[in-house]
Enzyme design. Structure first.
Site, short mmCIF file in Angstrom:
data_model
loop_
_atom_site.label_atom_id
_atom_site.label_comp_id
_atom_site.label_asym_id
_atom_site.label_seq_id
_atom_site.Cartn_x
_atom_site.Cartn_y
_atom_site.Cartn_z
N THR A 170 0.85 -1.19 0.00
CA THR A 170 0.00 0.00 0.00
C THR A 170 0.89 1.24 0.00
O THR A 170 1.95 1.23 0.62
CB THR A 170 -0.88 -0.01 1.27
OG1 THR A 170 -1.86 -1.03 1.12
CG2 THR A 170 -1.57 1.31 1.50
N ARG A 198 -15.04 -6.17 0.24
CA ARG A 198 -14.32 -5.66 1.41
C ARG A 198 -13.62 -4.33 1.11
O ARG A 198 -12.98 -4.16 0.09
CB ARG A 198 -13.29 -6.71 1.84
CG ARG A 198 -12.44 -6.33 3.05
CD ARG A 198 -11.12 -5.71 2.68
NE ARG A 198 -10.24 -5.55 3.84
CZ ARG A 198 -9.12 -4.82 3.81
NH1 ARG A 198 -8.76 -4.19 2.72
NH2 ARG A 198 -8.37 -4.72 4.89
N GLY A 200 -10.96 -1.53 2.97
CA GLY A 200 -10.04 -1.40 4.10
C GLY A 200 -10.03 -0.01 4.69
O GLY A 200 -10.95 0.80 4.49
N THR A 221 -0.75 2.19 7.04
CA THR A 221 -0.67 0.94 6.29
C THR A 221 -0.63 -0.22 7.26
O THR A 221 -0.20 -0.07 8.41
CB THR A 221 0.58 0.92 5.37
OG1 THR A 221 0.70 -0.40 4.80
CG2 THR A 221 1.85 1.22 6.14
N GLY A 222 -1.07 -1.39 6.78
CA GLY A 222 -1.10 -2.55 7.65
C GLY A 222 -2.43 -3.26 7.55
O GLY A 222 -3.18 -3.04 6.59
N GLY A 224 -5.88 -3.68 7.62
CA GLY A 224 -6.91 -2.65 7.63
C GLY A 224 -7.99 -2.82 8.68
O GLY A 224 -8.48 -1.84 9.25
#
Ligand code: ASP
Length: 307
Positions: A170, A198, A200, A221-222, A224
């Site tokens: 991302t 889905r 995020g 980021t990571g 979500g």
């Protein structure tokens, strides 16, 4: 003081896979996007222009999980999300579930500037793009062999492949311009194998993206689902606004205490009006780069590289 930071995702790419050659490629990609955004700031243009420029470059680079290099959904498609926000006015725009827009960050900006809404999704968002004269891109633009191979591996239960791509790539940017206005943008293909439409954290204002001159600009980021529940981006700014924390202390608190406490892996980049930067993560690494008028300039993946 002008300053910009970008990220290419918080990730768990095993160190043995990030060879010197592979890192050189990622590094060059980060440098290009960073310097392009910084040049915009140096010209005296807005932080909004700078972050859009950086994120567009990252979206067009198949290395990252955004735009061209987006990961695949469970049923083998690409669905892209993005958001942009400016700190002077708290105006924001976001898009989710796009399949035919080459640069989602720019469509998010059009939502902010030319629609009465903040977040548009799916077919409606693409109808808006057509109305605004944005040329739609065939799905094949987003079909990169590398991501397809990762999708195939994830489907056949190669856990390692799934892990690598889930949290990886991302992109985002935050900046402050010569007028002291901050802005943030995030763009993503989401998580590999996502289902049921889905969405995020990235396109959700306050979760993955946020900007307020009174606090700071943030791109996260990571994983979500955790970033949404921890409202990480807004939280960092709020700690500055209400509790008077520095951007570094606020970012640390949110990523290392709040997010980690929920079990969430990830990180974020943030900048305040004075040009103070924070690049914080609780994952093994986060592709990141920053440049400021005080001479600070870094490009890194793992934690120790900043030392
Ligand atoms: N936060 C993104 C999402 O959950 C993924 C990422 O940052 O890699 O969609």
């Amino acid at each position: 003081m002008i300053a910009i930071a970008i990220h290419g995702g918080a990730g768990t790419l095993p160190r043995q896979e990030l060879t010197r050659e592979v890192w050189a490629t990622y590094r060059a990609g980060l440098e290009e996007a960073l310097n392009a955004g910084y040049a915009v700031l140096e010209r005296g243009a807005s932080s909004l222009d700078a972050i859009e420029r950086s994120v567009r470059i990252l979206e067009d680079d198949p290395l990252w999980n955004a735009g061209r290099g987006a990961v695949f959904t469970e049923d083998g498609r690409n669905e892209l999300d993005a958001a942009i926000m400016q700190g002077a006015t708290l105006q924001a725009g976001a898009v989710a579930g796009l399949s035919h827009v080459r640069n989602p960050v720019s469509l998010a900006r059009l939502v902010m500037e030319r629609s009465p809404h903040v977040l548009l999704a799916g077919v409606g968002a693409e109808d808006f793009a057509i109305e605004q004269g944005v040329e739609l891109t065939p799905r094949s633009w987003f079909h990169t062999e590398r991501r397809w191979d990762q999708w195939l591996r994830a489907r056949t239960g190669d856990q390692r492949a799934g892990q690598n791509v889930n949290y990886f790539g991302t992109v985002g940017a935050v900046a402050v311009d010569s007028h002291g206005n901050v802005a943030a943008a995030t763009s993503t293909g989401g998580m590999t194998g996502k289902r049921w439409g889905r969405i995020g954290d990235s396109p959700l204002i306050g979760a993955g993206t946020y900007a307020a001159n009174a606090g700071c600009a943030v791109s996260a980021t990571g994983h979500g689902e955790y970033l949404i529940r921890a409202t990480v981006a807004r939280e960092v700014s709020a700690l500055m606004e209400y509790r008077g924390l520095s951007v570094a202390a606020a970012a640390r608190e949110v990523v290392q205490v709040r997010l980690k406490g929920l079990g969430g892996e990830g990180g974020l980049i943030a900048v305040d009006r004075a040009g103070n930067l924070a690049l914080e993560f609780n994952s093994e690494g986060m592709f990141r780069a920053a440049r400021a008028a005080n001479g600070r300039h870094l490009v890194a993946c793992y934690a120790e590289e900043e030392a």
